[in-house]
Design a protein around this motif. Structure first.
Motif, PDB file in Angstrom:
ATOM      1  N   GLY A  80      62.534   6.164   3.180  1.00 28.65           N
ATOM      2  CA  GLY A  80      62.394   5.428   4.108  1.00 28.65           C
ATOM      3  C   GLY A  80      62.237   6.112   5.534  1.00 28.65           C
ATOM      4  O   GLY A  80      61.712   5.460   6.395  1.00 28.65           O
ATOM      5  N   HIS A  81      62.608   7.093   5.598  1.00 28.05           N
ATOM      6  CA  HIS A  81      62.601   7.959   7.050  1.00 28.05           C
ATOM      7  C   HIS A  81      61.475   9.002   7.024  1.00 28.05           C
ATOM      8  O   HIS A  81      61.776  10.094   7.935  1.00 28.05           O
ATOM      9  CB  HIS A  81      63.943   8.367   7.350  1.00 28.05           C
ATOM     10  CG  HIS A  81      65.002   7.140   7.748  1.00 28.05           C
ATOM     11  ND1 HIS A  81      64.906   6.509   8.864  1.00 28.05           N
ATOM     12  CD2 HIS A  81      65.655   6.514   6.666  1.00 28.05           C
ATOM     13  CE1 HIS A  81      65.744   5.477   8.605  1.00 28.05           C
ATOM     14  NE2 HIS A  81      66.568   5.469   7.480  1.00 28.05           N
ATOM     15  N   GLN A  82      60.805   9.176   6.087  1.00 28.03           N
ATOM     16  CA  GLN A  82      59.658   9.864   6.041  1.00 28.03           C
ATOM     17  C   GLN A  82      58.639   9.630   7.268  1.00 28.03           C
ATOM     18  O   GLN A  82      58.453   8.090   7.358  1.00 28.03           O
ATOM     19  CB  GLN A  82      58.927  10.194   4.804  1.00 28.03           C
ATOM     20  CG  GLN A  82      58.253   8.894   4.332  1.00 28.03           C
ATOM     21  CD  GLN A  82      57.367   8.895   3.060  1.00 28.03           C
ATOM     22  OE1 GLN A  82      56.510   9.707   3.051  1.00 28.03           O
ATOM     23  NE2 GLN A  82      57.866   8.250   1.992  1.00 28.03           N
ATOM     24  N   VAL A 109      59.903   1.651  16.307  1.00 34.69           N
ATOM     25  CA  VAL A 109      61.363   2.501  16.594  1.00 34.69           C
ATOM     26  C   VAL A 109      62.158   2.134  15.353  1.00 34.69           C
ATOM     27  O   VAL A 109      62.595   1.117  15.060  1.00 34.69           O
ATOM     28  CB  VAL A 109      61.781   1.796  17.985  1.00 34.69           C
ATOM     29  CG1 VAL A 109      63.040   2.708  17.988  1.00 34.69           C
ATOM     30  CG2 VAL A 109      60.833   1.624  19.223  1.00 34.69           C
ATOM     31  N   CYS A 110      62.458   3.249  14.658  1.00 34.27           N
ATOM     32  CA  CYS A 110      63.398   3.181  13.786  1.00 34.27           C
ATOM     33  C   CYS A 110      64.791   3.250  13.960  1.00 34.27           C
ATOM     34  O   CYS A 110      65.193   3.658  15.108  1.00 34.27           O
ATOM     35  CB  CYS A 110      62.951   4.537  12.683  1.00 34.27           C
ATOM     36  SG  CYS A 110      63.775   4.278  11.175  1.00 34.27           S
ATOM     37  N   GLU A 111      65.803   2.490  13.032  1.00 34.91           N
ATOM     38  CA  GLU A 111      66.975   2.490  13.530  1.00 34.91           C
ATOM     39  C   GLU A 111      67.673   3.869  13.438  1.00 34.91           C
ATOM     40  O   GLU A 111      68.842   3.985  14.153  1.00 34.91           O
ATOM     41  CB  GLU A 111      68.031   1.490  12.488  1.00 34.91           C
ATOM     42  CG  GLU A 111      67.638   0.236  12.897  1.00 34.91           C
ATOM     43  CD  GLU A 111      67.471  -0.771  11.820  1.00 34.91           C
ATOM     44  OE1 GLU A 111      67.815  -0.256  10.729  1.00 34.91           O
ATOM     45  OE2 GLU A 111      66.835  -1.776  12.116  1.00 34.91           O
ATOM     46  N   CYS A 112      66.777   4.951  12.948  1.00 37.15           N
ATOM     47  CA  CYS A 112      67.588   6.198  13.045  1.00 37.15           C
ATOM     48  C   CYS A 112      67.249   7.049  14.435  1.00 37.15           C
ATOM     49  O   CYS A 112      67.648   8.022  14.656  1.00 37.15           O
ATOM     50  CB  CYS A 112      66.987   7.204  11.854  1.00 37.15           C
ATOM     51  SG  CYS A 112      65.260   7.508  11.934  1.00 37.15           S
ATOM     52  N   GLY A 113      66.270   6.407  15.111  1.00 32.33           N
ATOM     53  CA  GLY A 113      65.925   6.859  16.510  1.00 32.33           C
ATOM     54  C   GLY A 113      64.515   7.438  16.517  1.00 32.33           C
ATOM     55  O   GLY A 113      64.077   7.487  17.620  1.00 32.33           O
ATOM     56  N   ASP A 157      58.375   6.777  13.900  1.00 29.63           N
ATOM     57  CA  ASP A 157      57.294   7.035  12.842  1.00 29.63           C
ATOM     58  C   ASP A 157      57.678   7.097  11.607  1.00 29.63           C
ATOM     59  O   ASP A 157      57.010   7.491  10.718  1.00 29.63           O
ATOM     60  CB  ASP A 157      56.195   8.335  13.312  1.00 29.63           C
ATOM     61  CG  ASP A 157      57.043   9.571  13.076  1.00 29.63           C
ATOM     62  OD1 ASP A 157      58.558   9.473  12.693  1.00 29.63           O
ATOM     63  OD2 ASP A 157      56.519  10.837  13.360  1.00 29.63           O
ATOM     64  N   CYS A 158      58.982   6.170  11.291  1.00 25.71           N
ATOM     65  CA  CYS A 158      59.388   6.182   9.902  1.00 25.71           C
ATOM     66  C   CYS A 158      58.594   5.148   9.425  1.00 25.71           C
ATOM     67  O   CYS A 158      58.381   4.081   9.743  1.00 25.71           O
ATOM     68  CB  CYS A 158      60.913   5.867   9.987  1.00 25.71           C
ATOM     69  SG  CYS A 158      61.900   7.432  10.633  1.00 25.71           S
ATOM     70  N   LEU A 159      58.542   5.287   7.904  1.00 25.36           N
ATOM     71  CA  LEU A 159      58.053   4.137   6.839  1.00 25.36           C
ATOM     72  C   LEU A 159      59.047   3.118   7.190  1.00 25.36           C
ATOM     73  O   LEU A 159      58.343   1.755   7.214  1.00 25.36           O
ATOM     74  CB  LEU A 159      58.170   4.935   5.500  1.00 25.36           C
ATOM     75  CG  LEU A 159      57.916   3.598   4.514  1.00 25.36           C
ATOM     76  CD1 LEU A 159      56.401   3.336   4.637  1.00 25.36           C
ATOM     77  CD2 LEU A 159      58.137   4.301   3.149  1.00 25.36           C
TER      78      LEU A 159
HETATM   79 ZN   LIG Z   1      64.006   6.550  10.661  1.00 24.03          ZN
END
Ligand SMILES: [Zn+2]
Length: 220
Positions: A82-84, A97-101, A104-106
């Motif tokens: 999911g974070h690719q 904006v992804c929750e991982c920071g 551009d994450c899926l």
């Molecule tokens: Zn992410």
């Protein structure tokens, strides 16, 4: 008898199920996802206790299955598909904006939570053009997976896949056909497990994933 627990931790709902060693589901609970992290962790613990009903729990985890075996990365980590990063074709790139920071994450583009953040509404209210964007991003992500793993079939489950149906799958297939090169195009289908895909997958990984660890411990 030890129980196996499956967790589906979604942006809008938590589902927790208990199963026996044969994978038969014995109990299941569902709750809305709290906004607060600490509250969420406490709720998960309470839900696990509820489905376990005092029985001992054999193993909890998520993972990535290759050739029927659980794949683990370095130091017990596991892949986070999911974070690719995926190439974007989005009308609101500034909202991605992804929750991982990362930006551009899926997951930031195609999960239920990500869709809500980008389009300002739940997936079930997306219009045709917005579904086409989600399908493009998922198609690019599956192109990455197809290029690396060359699978014969990719099945999609969960709320977005069930809600999107054929308009989502059609867009994903078109993106794969337009962009994937050198590898056979995988057959992209909706999982027959629908909303239960993550939960059932988590349970089967919990059951299968314990065996190598147990043999390893015996061998040592
Ligand atoms: Zn992410």
């Amino acid at each position: 008898m030890s129980l196996y627990i499956g967790l589906d931790i979604g942006g809008t709902k938590f589902m927790v199920a208990a199963a026996d060693a044969a994978g038969r589901e014995l109990a299941r609970v569902r709750e809305d996802t709290p906004a607060d992290l600490r509250e969420g962790l406490e709720l998960l613990h309470a839900m696990i206790a509820r489905v376990a009903g005092g029985a001992p729990i054999a193993g909890i985890g998520g993972g990535f299955v290759v050739d029927g075996r659980l794949y683990r990365g370095a130091s017990g980590a596991h892949p986070e598909i999911g974070h690719q990063a995926v190439p974007m074709r989005c009308a609101h790139p500034e909202r991605v904006v992804c929750e991982c920071g990362a930006s551009d994450c899926l997951e930031a583009l195609a999960s239920g939570n990500g869709i809500h953040r980008v389009y300002g509404k739940p997936a079930e209210e997306l219009n045709g053009g917005e579904w086409a964007e989600v399908a493009y991003h998922l198609g690019q992500a599956l192109r990455n997976l197809a290029t690396i793993y060359a699978p014969g079939v990719i099945t999609l489950g969960g709320g977005v896949a069930v809600g999107g149906g054929e308009r989502l799958l059609g867009g994903i297939r078109a993106t794969l056909a337009a962009h994937a090169r050198l590898v056979p195009l995988p057959d992209v289908r909706q999982s027959i497990l629908g909303y239960d895909t993550a939960l059932r997958g988590a349970i089967s990984i919990a059951i299968d994933g314990l065996e190598p660890q147990i043999s390893q411990m015996n061998a040592d």
